[in-house]
Design a protein around this motif. Structure first.
Motif, PDB file in Angstrom:
ATOM      1  N   ARG A 118       0.833  -1.206   0.000  1.00  0.00           N
ATOM      2  CA  ARG A 118       0.000   0.000   0.000  1.00  0.00           C
ATOM      3  C   ARG A 118       0.867   1.256   0.000  1.00  0.00           C
ATOM      4  NH1 ARG A 118      -4.826   2.346   0.802  1.00  0.00           N
ATOM      5  NH2 ARG A 118      -4.897   4.201   2.123  1.00  0.00           N
ATOM      6  N   SER A 122     -10.967   8.065  -2.096  1.00  0.00           N
ATOM      7  CA  SER A 122     -10.571   6.697  -2.417  1.00  0.00           C
ATOM      8  C   SER A 122      -9.818   6.648  -3.740  1.00  0.00           C
ATOM      9  CB  SER A 122     -11.810   5.793  -2.497  1.00  0.00           C
ATOM     10  OG  SER A 122     -12.666   6.191  -3.560  1.00  0.00           O
ATOM     11  N   GLU A 176      -9.071   4.396  -7.133  1.00  0.00           N
ATOM     12  CA  GLU A 176      -9.684   3.368  -7.962  1.00  0.00           C
ATOM     13  C   GLU A 176      -8.799   3.080  -9.172  1.00  0.00           C
ATOM     14  OE1 GLU A 176     -12.522   1.854  -7.138  1.00  0.00           O
ATOM     15  OE2 GLU A 176     -12.852   3.130  -5.366  1.00  0.00           O
ATOM     16  N   ASN A 197      -6.492  -7.884  -8.736  1.00  0.00           N
ATOM     17  CA  ASN A 197      -7.645  -7.486  -7.922  1.00  0.00           C
ATOM     18  C   ASN A 197      -7.396  -7.786  -6.446  1.00  0.00           C
ATOM     19  OD1 ASN A 197     -10.302  -6.680  -7.240  1.00  0.00           O
ATOM     20  ND2 ASN A 197     -10.982  -8.807  -7.345  1.00  0.00           N
ATOM     21  N   ALA A 198      -6.873  -8.972  -6.160  1.00  0.00           N
ATOM     22  CA  ALA A 198      -6.623  -9.353  -4.774  1.00  0.00           C
ATOM     23  C   ALA A 198      -5.588  -8.429  -4.126  1.00  0.00           C
ATOM     24  CB  ALA A 198      -6.154 -10.808  -4.717  1.00  0.00           C
ATOM     25  N   THR A 210      -7.133  -4.832  -3.692  1.00  0.00           N
ATOM     26  CA  THR A 210      -8.173  -4.814  -2.665  1.00  0.00           C
ATOM     27  C   THR A 210      -7.561  -4.899  -1.273  1.00  0.00           C
ATOM     28  OG1 THR A 210      -9.755  -5.860  -4.176  1.00  0.00           O
ATOM     29  CG2 THR A 210     -10.250  -5.975  -1.822  1.00  0.00           C
ATOM     30  N   GLN A 211      -6.574  -5.767  -1.103  1.00  0.00           N
ATOM     31  CA  GLN A 211      -5.896  -5.892   0.184  1.00  0.00           C
ATOM     32  C   GLN A 211      -5.171  -4.602   0.571  1.00  0.00           C
ATOM     33  OE1 GLN A 211      -3.340  -9.267  -0.340  1.00  0.00           O
ATOM     34  NE2 GLN A 211      -5.034 -10.706  -0.591  1.00  0.00           N
ATOM     35  N   GLY A 221      -9.533   0.284  -4.991  1.00  0.00           N
ATOM     36  CA  GLY A 221     -10.590  -0.365  -5.739  1.00  0.00           C
ATOM     37  C   GLY A 221     -10.074  -0.830  -7.085  1.00  0.00           C
ATOM     38  N   SER A 258     -11.544  -2.641 -10.983  1.00  0.00           N
ATOM     39  CA  SER A 258     -12.598  -3.189 -11.825  1.00  0.00           C
ATOM     40  C   SER A 258     -12.121  -3.219 -13.265  1.00  0.00           C
ATOM     41  CB  SER A 258     -13.884  -2.369 -11.708  1.00  0.00           C
ATOM     42  OG  SER A 258     -13.655  -1.020 -12.101  1.00  0.00           O
TER      43      SER A 258
END
Length: 239
Positions: A12, A110, A112, A135-136, A139-140, A144, A146
């Protein structure tokens, strides 16, 4: 924010640093920002594009015409405060990495990430596995993610209209005060009205007729954009 273990925290932090760098990157001499992977315009076999973004106040380099269409949707979305292309790089292991198509931030703060494909229904198994891994990880890390494709885009006529409205009205930024004045003037007219009458009325009121295009592009005024733009097309403003 959910509890993050040390590896998730490290990812992150790295992603946030990349996002900060992407949004602080200065355009080149042509006013273009390229991201982490430089996109060569006019490359053989590719339909690359340059999109002049009013929201970002710079030009973004894109890998496809579909991405240019998605830029229009980001420009229209009032919840999106800014976006960049090719801006995040994630190591997936075994020498493989992922570079995001789009990164954008919302008014809520946020982050995305959006991947744009011609068709989600026709992705091969390797691509599906790869995107699931992306995605995993995102998300972790509190991002976001998509995948969008042509089914999420406006149809050809509507897309052509949106490009036309955007190009005509993005010659300069329009203030909230100017938009409010234009809407107040248009509310004085019988609804619905022909687009040509809007242009004349705004001009006579001392406002730019291009404000009509700006209002239509951003959905602050209504019209059937699935039909070709014409001066005699019916337009209206919310009550």
């Amino acid at each position: 924010m959910m509890y993050l273990n040390s590896m998730q925290q490290a990812l992150r932090s790295a992603l946030l640093q990349q996002a900060e760098e992407a949004f602080s990157e200065k355009p080149d001499l042509a006013g273009v920002v390229h991201g982490r992977r430089r996109i060569t315009q006019g490359a053989r076999g590719k339909r690359t594009a340059l999109f002049p973004s009013r929201k970002n106040d710079l030009t973004v380099a894109l890998e496809s015409q579909i991405e240019a269409a998605f830029c229009l949707l980001l420009e229209r979305d009032p919840e999106v405060t800014g976006y960049r292309c090719q801006s995040l790089e994630i190591e997936l292991g075994l020498g493989e990495s992922y570079i995001s198509d789009f990164l954008f931030q919302t008014r809520a703060g946020s982050w995305e990430v959006k991947e744009i494909k011609p068709s989600r229904a026709h992705l091969n198994d390797d691509t599906r596995v790869r995107l699931a891994k992306v995605n995993a990880l995102l998300t972790q890390s509190g991002f976001g993610f998509s995948v969008g494709d042509l089914t999420n885009m406006p149809g050809p006529i509507e897309l052509e209209n949106l490009f036309a409205l955007y190009q005509r009205s993005s010659i300069r930024p329009w203030s909230h005060q100017e938009c409010d004045l234009a809407l107040a003037q248009l509310h004085k007219l019988p609804q619905p009205r022909m687009l040509g009458a809007w242009y004349v009325h705004l001009h006579d009121a001392g406002l730019s007729p291009l404000l009509a295009d700006h209002l239509l592009f951003h959905g602050l005024a209504t019209a059937n954009l699935k039909r070709a733009l014409r001066l005699d097309m019916q337009v209206g403003v919310p009550v």
